[in-house]
Design an enzyme around this catalytic site. Structure first.
Site, PDB file in Angstrom:
ATOM      1  N   TYR A 173       0.854  -1.203   0.000  1.00 58.41           N
ATOM      2  CA  TYR A 173       0.000   0.000   0.000  1.00 58.41           C
ATOM      3  C   TYR A 173       0.886   1.249   0.000  1.00 58.41           C
ATOM      4  O   TYR A 173       0.726   2.137  -0.838  1.00 58.41           O
ATOM      5  CB  TYR A 173      -0.940  -0.002   1.208  1.00 58.41           C
ATOM      6  CG  TYR A 173      -1.865   1.197   1.237  1.00 58.41           C
ATOM      7  CD1 TYR A 173      -3.069   1.175   0.553  1.00 58.41           C
ATOM      8  CD2 TYR A 173      -1.518   2.364   1.924  1.00 58.41           C
ATOM      9  CE1 TYR A 173      -3.915   2.282   0.552  1.00 58.41           C
ATOM     10  CE2 TYR A 173      -2.351   3.470   1.929  1.00 58.41           C
ATOM     11  CZ  TYR A 173      -3.553   3.424   1.250  1.00 58.41           C
ATOM     12  OH  TYR A 173      -4.384   4.539   1.241  1.00 58.41           O
ATOM     13  N   LYS A 177       1.406   3.833  -3.230  1.00 63.41           N
ATOM     14  CA  LYS A 177       1.012   5.244  -3.112  1.00 63.41           C
ATOM     15  C   LYS A 177       2.216   6.172  -3.335  1.00 63.41           C
ATOM     16  O   LYS A 177       2.073   7.269  -3.878  1.00 63.41           O
ATOM     17  CB  LYS A 177       0.363   5.492  -1.751  1.00 63.41           C
ATOM     18  CG  LYS A 177      -0.984   4.794  -1.598  1.00 63.41           C
ATOM     19  CD  LYS A 177      -1.988   5.351  -2.594  1.00 63.41           C
ATOM     20  CE  LYS A 177      -3.380   4.773  -2.407  1.00 63.41           C
ATOM     21  NZ  LYS A 177      -4.375   5.393  -3.282  1.00 63.41           N
TER      22      LYS A 177
HETATM   23  N1  LIG Z   1      -9.953   6.485   3.849  1.00 65.85           N
HETATM   24  C1  LIG Z   1      -8.728   6.852   4.253  1.00 65.85           C
HETATM   25  O1  LIG Z   1      -8.435   6.961   5.447  1.00 65.85           O
HETATM   26  C2  LIG Z   1      -7.674   7.156   3.222  1.00 65.85           C
HETATM   27  C3  LIG Z   1      -6.461   7.691   3.656  1.00 65.85           C
HETATM   28  C4  LIG Z   1      -5.470   7.940   2.722  1.00 65.85           C
HETATM   29  C5  LIG Z   1      -5.710   7.670   1.400  1.00 65.85           C
HETATM   30  N2  LIG Z   1      -6.908   7.146   1.007  1.00 65.85           N
HETATM   31  C6  LIG Z   1      -7.093   6.870  -0.407  1.00 65.85           C
HETATM   32  O2  LIG Z   1      -8.302   7.446  -0.853  1.00 65.85           O
HETATM   33  C7  LIG Z   1      -8.869   6.637  -1.876  1.00 65.85           C
HETATM   34  C8  LIG Z   1     -10.293   6.266  -1.515  1.00 65.85           C
HETATM   35  O3  LIG Z   1     -10.272   5.572  -0.278  1.00 65.85           O
HETATM   36  P1  LIG Z   1     -11.590   5.079   0.432  1.00 65.85           P
HETATM   37  O4  LIG Z   1     -11.374   5.241   1.893  1.00 65.85           O
HETATM   38  O5  LIG Z   1     -12.793   5.681  -0.187  1.00 65.85           O
HETATM   39  O6  LIG Z   1     -11.516   3.523   0.095  1.00 65.85           O
HETATM   40  P2  LIG Z   1     -12.709   2.492  -0.119  1.00 65.85           P
HETATM   41  O7  LIG Z   1     -12.107   1.154   0.104  1.00 65.85           O
HETATM   42  O8  LIG Z   1     -13.907   2.872   0.671  1.00 65.85           O
HETATM   43  O9  LIG Z   1     -13.068   2.665  -1.662  1.00 65.85           O
HETATM   44  C9  LIG Z   1     -12.259   2.151  -2.668  1.00 65.85           C
HETATM   45  C10 LIG Z   1     -13.146   1.803  -3.852  1.00 65.85           C
HETATM   46  O10 LIG Z   1     -12.289   1.290  -4.875  1.00 65.85           O
HETATM   47  C11 LIG Z   1     -12.972   0.224  -5.496  1.00 65.85           C
HETATM   48  N3  LIG Z   1     -12.026  -0.667  -6.164  1.00 65.85           N
HETATM   49  C12 LIG Z   1     -11.227  -1.630  -5.640  1.00 65.85           C
HETATM   50  N4  LIG Z   1     -10.556  -2.253  -6.623  1.00 65.85           N
HETATM   51  C13 LIG Z   1     -10.918  -1.652  -7.784  1.00 65.85           C
HETATM   52  C14 LIG Z   1     -10.573  -1.849  -9.144  1.00 65.85           C
HETATM   53  N5  LIG Z   1      -9.724  -2.817  -9.529  1.00 65.85           N
HETATM   54  N6  LIG Z   1     -11.123  -1.033 -10.078  1.00 65.85           N
HETATM   55  C15 LIG Z   1     -12.010  -0.073  -9.714  1.00 65.85           C
HETATM   56  N7  LIG Z   1     -12.399   0.139  -8.455  1.00 65.85           N
HETATM   57  C16 LIG Z   1     -11.853  -0.651  -7.499  1.00 65.85           C
HETATM   58  C17 LIG Z   1     -13.726  -0.479  -4.382  1.00 65.85           C
HETATM   59  O11 LIG Z   1     -14.812  -1.244  -4.913  1.00 65.85           O
HETATM   60  C18 LIG Z   1     -14.189   0.713  -3.544  1.00 65.85           C
HETATM   61  O12 LIG Z   1     -15.466   1.146  -3.926  1.00 65.85           O
HETATM   62  C19 LIG Z   1      -7.956   5.423  -2.025  1.00 65.85           C
HETATM   63  O13 LIG Z   1      -7.054   5.641  -3.068  1.00 65.85           O
HETATM   64  C20 LIG Z   1      -7.234   5.388  -0.707  1.00 65.85           C
HETATM   65  O14 LIG Z   1      -5.995   4.732  -0.789  1.00 65.85           O
HETATM   66  C21 LIG Z   1      -7.896   6.894   1.885  1.00 65.85           C
END
Ligand SMILES: NC(=O)c1ccc[n+]([C@@H]2O[C@H](COP(=O)([O-])OP(=O)(O)OC[C@H]3O[C@@H](n4cnc5c(N)ncnc54)[C@H](O)[C@@H]3O)[C@@H](O)[C@H]2O)c1
Length: 262
Positions: A173, A177
């Site tokens: 991860y 990133k």
């Molecule tokens: N939530 C946090 O705390 C946080 C912190 C830092 C970064 N992020 C980043 O923000 C972004 C969104 O995070 P989130 O919390 O909404 O995550 P989440 O897991 O709720 O959503 C991720 C979405 O990506 C989809 N997905 C997975 N594999 C896929 C694929 N092959 N093709 C298309 N879609 C796919 C999933 O179905 C899901 O709907 C991500 O890139 C995550 O790394 C989130």
């Protein structure tokens, strides 16, 4: 300058926690939003919410970001329907909410297949999006790509806060990133004089029903003493998607409550 009227914005992984808020924010600022996800039915509640708000038309399409053909099919449908794409939000990822098969394995027990799966979705997915949608944007001479990175691209996870919490941060991860940030800078400079801007947002930890021990440990270490609300990335996204950031390329906009500042 923050308005997005008449713009078409594609969001990947729009069925997840942040995808919904990305969509609401862009739509409320005037954009037609295309909600895409490997499992598009996850986007249905957000599509309904957008319809109820009565803003510009939204679309819901399948897109597996790790699959080139899936990207081509999705973009073909977007161009058929709206005739263009102005904004791409590379947001899809394997996360603690959407885990790969072996997401919780320790570093020494991580299977190569799981390492590869995370890199493929989180990093190669962004590469494919930039390549396929970037080509359309370059032909039009305009566009804004916003890659969603993570604070763990910038600093290591604090390994002391995870044991016993049910939350995992695999090495792939962090590495994926960090790659997203490198890709952002590479393309930002490659395309800076061709009308296509590429930037990144680094979210800090967003509260999503985390277990109490994790939340408490995380909050103790965060200067703001709390996790983020999912809508707290929206201002950064609207800024980078819109003309408000017209001279901004290769930027990593950190929205982490100060986690990486000390
Ligand atoms: N939530 C946090 O705390 C946080 C912190 C830092 C970064 N992020 C980043 O923000 C972004 C969104 O995070 P989130 O919390 O909404 O995550 P989440 O897991 O709720 O959503 C991720 C979405 O990506 C989809 N997905 C997975 N594999 C896929 C694929 N092959 N093709 C298309 N879609 C796919 C999933 O179905 C899901 O709907 C991500 O890139 C995550 O790394 C989130």
């Amino acid at each position: 300058m923050f308005r997005l009227d008449g713009k078409v914005a594609v969001i990947t992984g729009a069925g997840g926690l942040l995808g919904r808020h990305h969509a609401l924010a862009l739509n409320r600022h005037g954009a037609n939003v295309v909600l895409t996800d490997v499992n598009p039915s996850l986007c249905e509640p957000t599509r309904r919410a957008l319809d109820e708000e009565g803003g510009p038309e939204s679309l819901m399409l399948a897109c597996d970001v790790a699959n080139r053909e899936s990207w081509h099919a999705m973009i073909r449908d977007v161009l058929k329907h709206f005739g263009k794409v102005d904004v791409l939000v590379n947001n899809a990822a394997y996360t603690n909410q959407s885990q790969s098969a072996g997401y919780g394995a320790s570093f020494l027990e991580t299977a190569l297949s799981d390492w590869s799966a995370i890199i493929e979705v989180n990093l190669t997915g962004a590469f494919l999006g930039c390549q396929i949608v970037g080509e359309v944007m370059l032909a039009a001479g305009r566009g804004s790509i916003v890659n969603i990175a993570s604070l763990y691209a910038m600093v290591s996870p604090n390994h002391r806060i995870y044991p016993g919490t049910g939350i995992h941060q695999p090495a792939a991860y962090s590495v994926s990133k960090a790659g997203v940030l490198a890709l952002t800078r590479y393309l930002a400079t490659l395309w800076a004089d061709r009308g296509v801007r590429v930037n990144a947002i680094t979210p800090g930890g967003v509260f999503a029903g985390h277990t109490a021990p994790f939340k408490q440990r995380y909050e103790e270490l965060n200067p703001m003493k709390r996790m983020a609300h999912p809508w707290e990335m929206s201002g950064a996204l609207v800024y980078l998607a819109s003309d408000a950031s017209s001279y901004c390329v290769g930027h990593n906009l950190v929205v982490d409550g100060g986690w990486t500042a000390w």
